[in-house]
Scaffold this motif. Structure first.
Motif, PDB file in Angstrom:
ATOM      1  N   TYR A  79       7.100 -34.099 -13.942  1.00 24.72           N
ATOM      2  CA  TYR A  79       6.637 -33.223 -12.859  1.00 24.72           C
ATOM      3  C   TYR A  79       7.296 -31.848 -12.968  1.00 24.72           C
ATOM      4  N   GLU A  80       8.598 -31.823 -13.235  1.00 26.33           N
ATOM      5  CA  GLU A  80       9.314 -30.553 -13.323  1.00 26.33           C
ATOM      6  C   GLU A  80       8.820 -29.716 -14.500  1.00 26.33           C
ATOM      7  N   PHE A  81       8.481 -30.376 -15.602  1.00 25.35           N
ATOM      8  CA  PHE A  81       7.952 -29.661 -16.764  1.00 25.35           C
ATOM      9  C   PHE A  81       6.665 -28.922 -16.391  1.00 25.35           C
ATOM     10  N   ILE A  82       5.760 -29.608 -15.690  1.00 27.58           N
ATOM     11  CA  ILE A  82       4.495 -28.979 -15.317  1.00 27.58           C
ATOM     12  C   ILE A  82       4.706 -27.946 -14.211  1.00 27.58           C
ATOM     13  N   ALA A  83       5.634 -28.237 -13.298  1.00 24.14           N
ATOM     14  CA  ALA A  83       5.903 -27.274 -12.228  1.00 24.14           C
ATOM     15  C   ALA A  83       6.392 -25.947 -12.803  1.00 24.14           C
ATOM     16  N   LEU A  84       7.281 -26.013 -13.771  1.00 30.69           N
ATOM     17  CA  LEU A  84       7.782 -24.783 -14.402  1.00 30.69           C
ATOM     18  C   LEU A  84       6.650 -24.040 -15.110  1.00 30.69           C
ATOM     19  N   ALA A  85       5.737 -24.815 -15.703  1.00 28.91           N
ATOM     20  CA  ALA A  85       4.592 -24.188 -16.369  1.00 28.91           C
ATOM     21  C   ALA A  85       3.680 -23.486 -15.366  1.00 28.91           C
TER      22      ALA A  85
ATOM     23  N   VAL B 289       2.610 -30.060  -3.245  1.00 36.88           N
ATOM     24  CA  VAL B 289       1.802 -31.070  -3.932  1.00 36.88           C
ATOM     25  C   VAL B 289       2.728 -32.212  -4.344  1.00 36.88           C
ATOM     26  N   ASP B 290       2.578 -33.371  -3.719  1.00 36.43           N
ATOM     27  CA  ASP B 290       3.516 -34.457  -4.021  1.00 36.43           C
ATOM     28  C   ASP B 290       2.852 -35.766  -4.438  1.00 36.43           C
ATOM     29  N   VAL B 291       1.532 -35.776  -4.611  1.00 38.27           N
ATOM     30  CA  VAL B 291       0.858 -36.987  -5.093  1.00 38.27           C
ATOM     31  C   VAL B 291       0.096 -36.722  -6.388  1.00 38.27           C
ATOM     32  N   GLN B 292       0.244 -35.525  -6.928  1.00 39.75           N
ATOM     33  CA  GLN B 292      -0.367 -35.153  -8.198  1.00 39.75           C
ATOM     34  C   GLN B 292       0.523 -34.059  -8.799  1.00 39.75           C
ATOM     35  N   VAL B 293       0.258 -33.673 -10.024  1.00 35.64           N
ATOM     36  CA  VAL B 293       1.070 -32.610 -10.612  1.00 35.64           C
ATOM     37  C   VAL B 293       0.577 -31.255 -10.112  1.00 35.64           C
ATOM     38  N   PRO B 294       1.431 -30.229 -10.151  1.00 38.16           N
ATOM     39  CA  PRO B 294       1.002 -28.890  -9.721  1.00 38.16           C
ATOM     40  C   PRO B 294      -0.163 -28.375 -10.572  1.00 38.16           C
ATOM     41  N   TYR B 295      -0.909 -27.436 -10.024  1.00 40.44           N
ATOM     42  CA  TYR B 295      -2.069 -26.880 -10.723  1.00 40.44           C
ATOM     43  C   TYR B 295      -1.610 -25.927 -11.829  1.00 40.44           C
TER      44      TYR B 295
END
Length: 644
Positions: free
Chosen positions: A463-469, A481-487
């Motif tokens: 999750y953190e990898f995608i959030a940083l992206a 957003v806590d039930v899917q990955v960030p957009y």
């Protein structure tokens, strides 16, 4: 006695049948509606049944969030015997029967517990206990969650009266108490077990004060410990998963108290639809489901009548409402618990404590009913309570087409046409219309691997990898957003390529990929567009590109590769790292490294090699060993000869 038990069971069966009606016997194309069933649970069961039919026990799920544990996920609960029903019946039938059974089980448990509470013989008391069961099982808590599809919540909550009864009997049997508690833990959604422990402790404290002895509390803690050991095969892997998930973020208290009851919410005890039904609800957030605890006007009146006869039930009700109010209470008890009780640092939405309120009110109502001495009046009130709750409960039973009926078959065919491993990104919120074309978790049923999913438990590092992206920290993103990955947007091209995301589905109204030459539009519908990523990286590749990697076999728990390289190199992958994954090169075990603190990498010598990744979750063997050992010790304890 046997006749009374048979009539008790028959009465509850008839009530459940009247409430569920045709939903118990759906045709092949329809099933009972429950939002989370249709959006999540159904696909988990499909996934398990598909692989188990092929002789593969799917410890790992490669289809969601770039890969995550499957059996360890608290949603699965495969060790809970009633859940085996999903492997023997068609899913559209199994879900109706599973929910109906647990509502019946909740009723029966409440009746058994109330007979112990009343501790007197006679028809009045027997019927009072039976009425308590009706009020508890057909309450707003259970029925609204049927509509929500909270299967694990319903199952776990149905064990509350059984567990409290097992821990509260005068002639306590630690074995029975621990086994009942273990079954509640195995049923799923351990938060309900935690609330049950609260009720058990309240009863034990009252008993300790009454007896002027700490013995009731000591016996409770012993049985709780044994129960946890019995359920260790599920508790330990789930705890490991939880410890690696986004639930370990330290959230501000406002996040934990979100959705608290407001004082106006109490109107729903008198009029369950005061703020609308589940479709039209306009009351305090988050929704109708979380604030539903109706026990009927008749049930509430009976509870008021029984107030003076049971301080324990009154305390349970007051505690449940007080905590549910969160910061809206004169003294924020929820915040105090959050500060001093570790478990409360992981709980969210205080009104989930309403199960305690329903439990307490049902108990008080049974006592109140039993205080009515005029037979004809008692029977009249009993009929009114039952009829009122049947009509109320039926509001939440709907039949809808099975999930696959709403999915876009052409979209699915497009996403499956490339047989090489690749991922899809459903790059939109779980509440928007494009979800109907391809539910987040439905990819499991179609053999499509996704970079996202729908689940409150997502591996934190991923999750953190995608959030940083996406331009945020993990902690910032999870508050939104806590039930899917960030957009992701086209600005995250490097990460999209690395994650092996070949297809991106976006809402037509919010499209950040339009006009970008890296992404080719391959399908357009009124509500969504599908782009093909033309620069996607393969699932496995060498860091210096000095050789070739071929995937020879890809299964949930095992991946086989062959490599041929002209130099020593690092094998890069977008496969998620997790405890239990091991690797061998030409049969020799090697250590798995991590890149970006998230993904599996290997150092591979030059030349031709066979590489095998295999998931061997030893945590299950450890937990299973504890469960089996505890079970054997309890059997020996039960079979021991009494002293002469």
């Amino acid at each position: 006695m046997r006749t009374k038990i048979m009539y008790t069971i028959l009465g509850y069966v008839v009530l459940v049948g009247l409430v569920f009606g045709k939903a118990l016997f759906p045709d092949a194309t329809h099933m009972v509606f429950g939002d989370d069933i249709h959006r999540q649970y159904y696909f988990y069961r499909e996934f398990f049944n598909t692989w188990i039919s092929q002789g593969i026990f799917p410890w790992w799920n490669p289809y969601l969030f770039g890969g995550e544990p499957f059996i360890a996920n608290p949603v699965v609960n495969i060790w809970y015997p009633p859940n085996w029903l999903f492997s023997f019946l068609p899913l559209n039938v199994a879900y109706s029967w599973h929910i109906a059974f647990h509502i019946f089980w909740a009723m029966l448990g409440m009746r058994i517990f109330m007979i112990w509470v009343i501790r007197e013989r006679g028809e009045m008391w027997e019927i009072g206990g039976w009425i308590s069961g009706v009020i508890f099982g057909l309450s707003g808590f259970f029925m609204a969650r049927t509509f929500a599809g909270h299967v694990d919540v319903i199952a776990a909550a149905s064990w509350m009266p059984w567990t409290v009864w097992a821990f509260s009997r005068e002639k306590k049997n630690i074995v029975i108490a621990s086994v009942v508690f273990a079954l509640q833990l195995l049923s799923g959604y351990q938060t309900m077990a935690f609330f049950t422990v609260i009720a058990v402790l309240i009863v034990a404290v009252f008993e300790s004060v009454k007896q002027r002895s700490a013995r009731p509390l000591v016996l409770v803690f012993i049985a709780l410990f044994i129960g946890v050991c019995l359920a260790a095969i599920q508790i330990l892997p789930a705890a490991e998963f939880f410890g690696q998930s986004i639930r370990t973020f330290e959230f501000p208290y406002v996040w934990h108290s979100y959705g608290s009851l407001e004082w106006r919410s109490l109107l729903q005890f008198l009029h369950p639809f005061a703020f609308g039904n589940p479709y039209t609800y306009i009351g305090p957030p988050p929704n109708f489901i979380e604030h539903s605890a109706f026990v009927g006007i008749g049930g509430l009146a009976l509870a008021v009548l029984g107030l003076r006869k049971s301080l324990v039930f009154v305390f349970i009700v007051v505690f449940g409402i007080w905590v549910s109010l969160g910061p809206n209470a004169p003294v924020d008890l929820q915040k105090l618990l959050y500060q001093f009780i570790p478990m409360y640092q992981y709980l969210r939405i205080p009104p989930r404590h309403l199960i305690l309120v329903v439990f307490g009110l049902a108990g008080l109502a049974g006592i109140g009913f039993s205080m009515i001495k005029i037979i004809w009046l008692q029977r009249l009130i009993g009929v009114i309570v039952i009829v009122e709750l049947i009509f109320f409960a039926r509001n939440f039973i709907e039949m809808k087409p099975i999930p696959a009926a709403r999915h876009d078959r052409e979209l699915i065919a497009l996403l499956k046409q490339d047989t090489k491993p690749h991922r899809v990104l459903q790059n939109f919120g779980v509440w928007v219309t494009p979800r109907d074309a391809l539910d987040f978790d439905s990819v499991m049923a179609y053999g499509i691997q996704s970079a996202t999913g729908y689940d409150p438990s997502i591996l934190r590092s991923y999750y953190e990898f995608i959030a940083l992206a996406s331009g945020k920290s993990g902690k910032e993103a999870v508050l939104d957003v806590d039930v899917q990955v960030p957009y992701l947007t086209s600005n995250s091209a490097t990460e999209i390529d690395f994650l092996n995301i070949k297809y991106i589905i976006v809402p037509a109204a919010y499209d950040s990929f339009i006009g970008n030459s890296r992404y080719r539009l391959v399908r357009e519908q009124p509500t969504y567009r599908v782009y093909e990523n033309t620069t996607v990286k393969p699932r496995f590749y060498f860091f210096t590109d000095c050789g070739k990697v071929t995937i020879t076999n890809y299964l949930p728990n095992k991946i086989e590769l062959t490599t041929d390289s002209t130099c020593n190199d690092t094998l890069i992958s977008s496969e998620v790292w997790y405890p239990g994954w091991i690797a061998t090169i030409d049969g020799k075990k090697v250590s798995i490294d991590k890149t970006k603190d998230t993904f599996r990498t290997l150092f591979v010598p030059k030349g031709f090699h066979t590489i095998i990744y295999e998931y061997q979750p030893t945590i299950f063997y450890f937990g299973g060993g504890i469960s089996i050992s505890t079970m054997l010790l309890l059997i020996i304890f039960c079979l021991r000869k009494p002293r002469a």
